[in-house]
Scaffold this motif. Sequence first.
Motif, PDB file in Angstrom:
ATOM      1  N   VAL A  26       0.848  -1.197   0.000  1.00 61.36           N
ATOM      2  CA  VAL A  26       0.000   0.000   0.000  1.00 61.36           C
ATOM      3  C   VAL A  26       0.884   1.247   0.000  1.00 61.36           C
ATOM      4  CG1 VAL A  26      -1.649   1.342   1.369  1.00 61.36           C
ATOM      5  CG2 VAL A  26      -1.993  -1.120   1.058  1.00 61.36           C
ATOM      6  N   PHE A  27       1.910   1.261   0.834  1.00 65.13           N
ATOM      7  CA  PHE A  27       2.835   2.392   0.897  1.00 65.13           C
ATOM      8  C   PHE A  27       3.540   2.598  -0.453  1.00 65.13           C
ATOM      9  CE2 PHE A  27       7.112   4.057   1.588  1.00 65.13           C
ATOM     10  CZ  PHE A  27       6.810   5.274   2.179  1.00 65.13           C
ATOM     11  N   ALA A  28       4.038   1.511  -1.030  1.00 65.28           N
ATOM     12  CA  ALA A  28       4.760   1.599  -2.307  1.00 65.28           C
ATOM     13  C   ALA A  28       3.860   2.138  -3.410  1.00 65.28           C
ATOM     14  CB  ALA A  28       5.315   0.227  -2.689  1.00 65.28           C
ATOM     15  N   LYS A  29       2.623   1.675  -3.440  1.00 67.87           N
ATOM     16  CA  LYS A  29       1.674   2.117  -4.474  1.00 67.87           C
ATOM     17  C   LYS A  29       1.372   3.604  -4.332  1.00 67.87           C
ATOM     18  CE  LYS A  29      -1.732   0.731  -7.398  1.00 67.87           C
ATOM     19  NZ  LYS A  29      -1.373   0.480  -8.756  1.00 67.87           N
ATOM     20  N   LYS A  30       1.265   4.085  -3.102  1.00 67.38           N
ATOM     21  CA  LYS A  30       1.009   5.510  -2.880  1.00 67.38           C
ATOM     22  C   LYS A  30       2.221   6.355  -3.257  1.00 67.38           C
ATOM     23  CE  LYS A  30      -2.546   5.013   0.603  1.00 67.38           C
ATOM     24  NZ  LYS A  30      -2.945   5.173   1.989  1.00 67.38           N
ATOM     25  N   GLU A  31       3.409   5.828  -3.061  1.00 71.08           N
ATOM     26  CA  GLU A  31       4.640   6.552  -3.364  1.00 71.08           C
ATOM     27  C   GLU A  31       4.952   6.575  -4.862  1.00 71.08           C
ATOM     28  OE1 GLU A  31       6.944   8.274  -1.263  1.00 71.08           O
ATOM     29  OE2 GLU A  31       5.144   8.176  -0.008  1.00 71.08           O
ATOM     30  N   ASN A  32       4.512   5.553  -5.599  1.00 69.61           N
ATOM     31  CA  ASN A  32       4.858   5.450  -7.007  1.00 69.61           C
ATOM     32  C   ASN A  32       3.669   4.902  -7.791  1.00 69.61           C
ATOM     33  OD1 ASN A  32       5.908   4.996  -9.525  1.00 69.61           O
ATOM     34  ND2 ASN A  32       7.769   4.008  -8.797  1.00 69.61           N
ATOM     35  N   SER A  33       2.939   5.775  -8.424  1.00 65.36           N
ATOM     36  CA  SER A  33       1.745   5.352  -9.156  1.00 65.36           C
ATOM     37  C   SER A  33       2.079   4.614 -10.456  1.00 65.36           C
ATOM     38  CB  SER A  33       0.861   6.555  -9.449  1.00 65.36           C
ATOM     39  OG  SER A  33       1.565   7.487 -10.266  1.00 65.36           O
ATOM     40  N   ALA A  34       3.353   4.561 -10.832  1.00 66.87           N
ATOM     41  CA  ALA A  34       3.749   3.883 -12.064  1.00 66.87           C
ATOM     42  C   ALA A  34       3.987   2.389 -11.857  1.00 66.87           C
ATOM     43  CB  ALA A  34       5.009   4.524 -12.641  1.00 66.87           C
ATOM     44  N   PHE A  53      -6.930  -1.413   5.200  1.00 69.89           N
ATOM     45  CA  PHE A  53      -6.219  -0.230   4.721  1.00 69.89           C
ATOM     46  C   PHE A  53      -7.081   0.600   3.774  1.00 69.89           C
ATOM     47  CE2 PHE A  53      -2.596  -3.089   5.676  1.00 69.89           C
ATOM     48  CZ  PHE A  53      -1.938  -2.283   6.589  1.00 69.89           C
ATOM     49  N   GLY A  54      -8.322   0.177   3.542  1.00 69.83           N
ATOM     50  CA  GLY A  54      -9.207   0.893   2.626  1.00 69.83           C
ATOM     51  C   GLY A  54      -8.733   0.839   1.183  1.00 69.83           C
ATOM     52  N   GLU A  55      -8.079  -0.243   0.812  1.00 74.07           N
ATOM     53  CA  GLU A  55      -7.460  -0.351  -0.510  1.00 74.07           C
ATOM     54  C   GLU A  55      -7.938  -1.571  -1.290  1.00 74.07           C
ATOM     55  OE1 GLU A  55      -5.297   1.790  -1.893  1.00 74.07           O
ATOM     56  OE2 GLU A  55      -5.235   3.101  -0.153  1.00 74.07           O
ATOM     57  N   LYS A  56      -9.139  -2.015  -1.045  1.00 74.40           N
ATOM     58  CA  LYS A  56      -9.585  -3.277  -1.639  1.00 74.40           C
ATOM     59  C   LYS A  56      -9.550  -3.291  -3.168  1.00 74.40           C
ATOM     60  CE  LYS A  56     -13.004  -6.840  -1.220  1.00 74.40           C
ATOM     61  NZ  LYS A  56     -14.230  -7.304  -0.671  1.00 74.40           N
ATOM     62  N   ASP A  57      -9.759  -2.150  -3.808  1.00 80.30           N
ATOM     63  CA  ASP A  57      -9.829  -2.130  -5.271  1.00 80.30           C
ATOM     64  C   ASP A  57      -8.581  -1.565  -5.943  1.00 80.30           C
ATOM     65  OD1 ASP A  57     -12.447  -3.174  -5.220  1.00 80.30           O
ATOM     66  OD2 ASP A  57     -13.256  -1.181  -4.820  1.00 80.30           O
ATOM     67  N   SER A  58      -7.499  -1.380  -5.201  1.00 82.44           N
ATOM     68  CA  SER A  58      -6.307  -0.725  -5.741  1.00 82.44           C
ATOM     69  C   SER A  58      -5.251  -1.683  -6.291  1.00 82.44           C
ATOM     70  CB  SER A  58      -5.649   0.133  -4.658  1.00 82.44           C
ATOM     71  OG  SER A  58      -6.546   1.118  -4.207  1.00 82.44           O
ATOM     72  N   PHE A  59      -5.450  -2.977  -6.135  1.00 89.58           N
ATOM     73  CA  PHE A  59      -4.424  -3.944  -6.508  1.00 89.58           C
ATOM     74  C   PHE A  59      -4.993  -5.045  -7.380  1.00 89.58           C
ATOM     75  CE2 PHE A  59      -2.911  -1.985  -2.673  1.00 89.58           C
ATOM     76  CZ  PHE A  59      -1.561  -1.859  -2.874  1.00 89.58           C
ATOM     77  N   CYS A  60      -4.132  -5.640  -8.210  1.00 87.12           N
ATOM     78  CA  CYS A  60      -4.469  -6.868  -8.907  1.00 87.12           C
ATOM     79  C   CYS A  60      -4.251  -7.995  -7.895  1.00 87.12           C
ATOM     80  CB  CYS A  60      -3.542  -7.076 -10.098  1.00 87.12           C
ATOM     81  SG  CYS A  60      -3.688  -5.826 -11.363  1.00 87.12           S
ATOM     82  N   LEU A  61      -5.118  -8.985  -7.918  1.00 89.25           N
ATOM     83  CA  LEU A  61      -5.035 -10.074  -6.949  1.00 89.25           C
ATOM     84  C   LEU A  61      -4.947 -11.417  -7.677  1.00 89.25           C
ATOM     85  CD1 LEU A  61      -7.871  -8.839  -4.576  1.00 89.25           C
ATOM     86  CD2 LEU A  61      -5.444  -8.319  -4.450  1.00 89.25           C
ATOM     87  N   LEU A  62      -4.104 -12.285  -7.154  1.00 90.54           N
ATOM     88  CA  LEU A  62      -3.967 -13.651  -7.657  1.00 90.54           C
ATOM     89  C   LEU A  62      -4.069 -14.567  -6.457  1.00 90.54           C
ATOM     90  CD1 LEU A  62      -3.387 -15.654  -9.956  1.00 90.54           C
ATOM     91  CD2 LEU A  62      -0.954 -15.294  -9.535  1.00 90.54           C
ATOM     92  N   TYR A  63      -5.170 -15.297  -6.393  1.00 92.02           N
ATOM     93  CA  TYR A  63      -5.412 -16.157  -5.237  1.00 92.02           C
ATOM     94  C   TYR A  63      -4.800 -17.530  -5.437  1.00 92.02           C
ATOM     95  CZ  TYR A  63      -8.879 -12.548  -4.392  1.00 92.02           C
ATOM     96  OH  TYR A  63      -9.511 -11.335  -4.195  1.00 92.02           O
ATOM     97  N   THR A  64      -4.111 -17.996  -4.415  1.00 92.78           N
ATOM     98  CA  THR A  64      -3.525 -19.334  -4.443  1.00 92.78           C
ATOM     99  C   THR A  64      -3.693 -19.966  -3.067  1.00 92.78           C
ATOM    100  OG1 THR A  64      -1.336 -18.616  -3.740  1.00 92.78           O
ATOM    101  CG2 THR A  64      -1.762 -18.630  -6.095  1.00 92.78           C
ATOM    102  N   SER A  65      -3.722 -21.278  -3.030  1.00 91.34           N
ATOM    103  CA  SER A  65      -3.749 -21.946  -1.741  1.00 91.34           C
ATOM    104  C   SER A  65      -2.317 -22.209  -1.274  1.00 91.34           C
ATOM    105  CB  SER A  65      -4.524 -23.248  -1.816  1.00 91.34           C
ATOM    106  OG  SER A  65      -3.991 -24.088  -2.813  1.00 91.34           O
ATOM    107  N   ASP A  66      -1.383 -22.282  -2.216  1.00 90.78           N
ATOM    108  CA  ASP A  66       0.039 -22.444  -1.921  1.00 90.78           C
ATOM    109  C   ASP A  66       0.807 -21.435  -2.746  1.00 90.78           C
ATOM    110  OD1 ASP A  66      -0.245 -24.724  -0.263  1.00 90.78           O
ATOM    111  OD2 ASP A  66      -0.515 -25.940  -2.066  1.00 90.78           O
ATOM    112  N   ALA A  67       1.629 -20.625  -2.081  1.00 89.34           N
ATOM    113  CA  ALA A  67       2.409 -19.635  -2.829  1.00 89.34           C
ATOM    114  C   ALA A  67       3.885 -19.891  -2.625  1.00 89.34           C
ATOM    115  CB  ALA A  67       2.064 -18.230  -2.392  1.00 89.34           C
TER     116      ALA A  67
END
Length: 67
Positions: A26-34, A53-67
């Motif tokens: 969240v911090f990185a995204k706010k610091e650099n919109s690119a 953090f009130g940021e539910k729609d600000s990121f791309c998400l990839l769901y996995t059960s094992d990462a």
Amino acid sequence: MNERVRIALDVMGGDFAPHEVIKGAVFAKKENSAIDIVLVGDKSSIEKHLSSFGEKDSFCLLYTSDA
């Protein structure tokens, strides 16, 4: 040159994960919109922490059960 950069981030690993990892994203995204950050990990954990953090729609998400 302002090229967009996409970063995949495993939010389930590390100390105090996923909260601190998502907090950093969240911090990185706010610091650099690119940058586009893809959060990888457990769906319920990612959504819970992004919502706190009130940021539910600000990121791309990839769901996995094992990462």
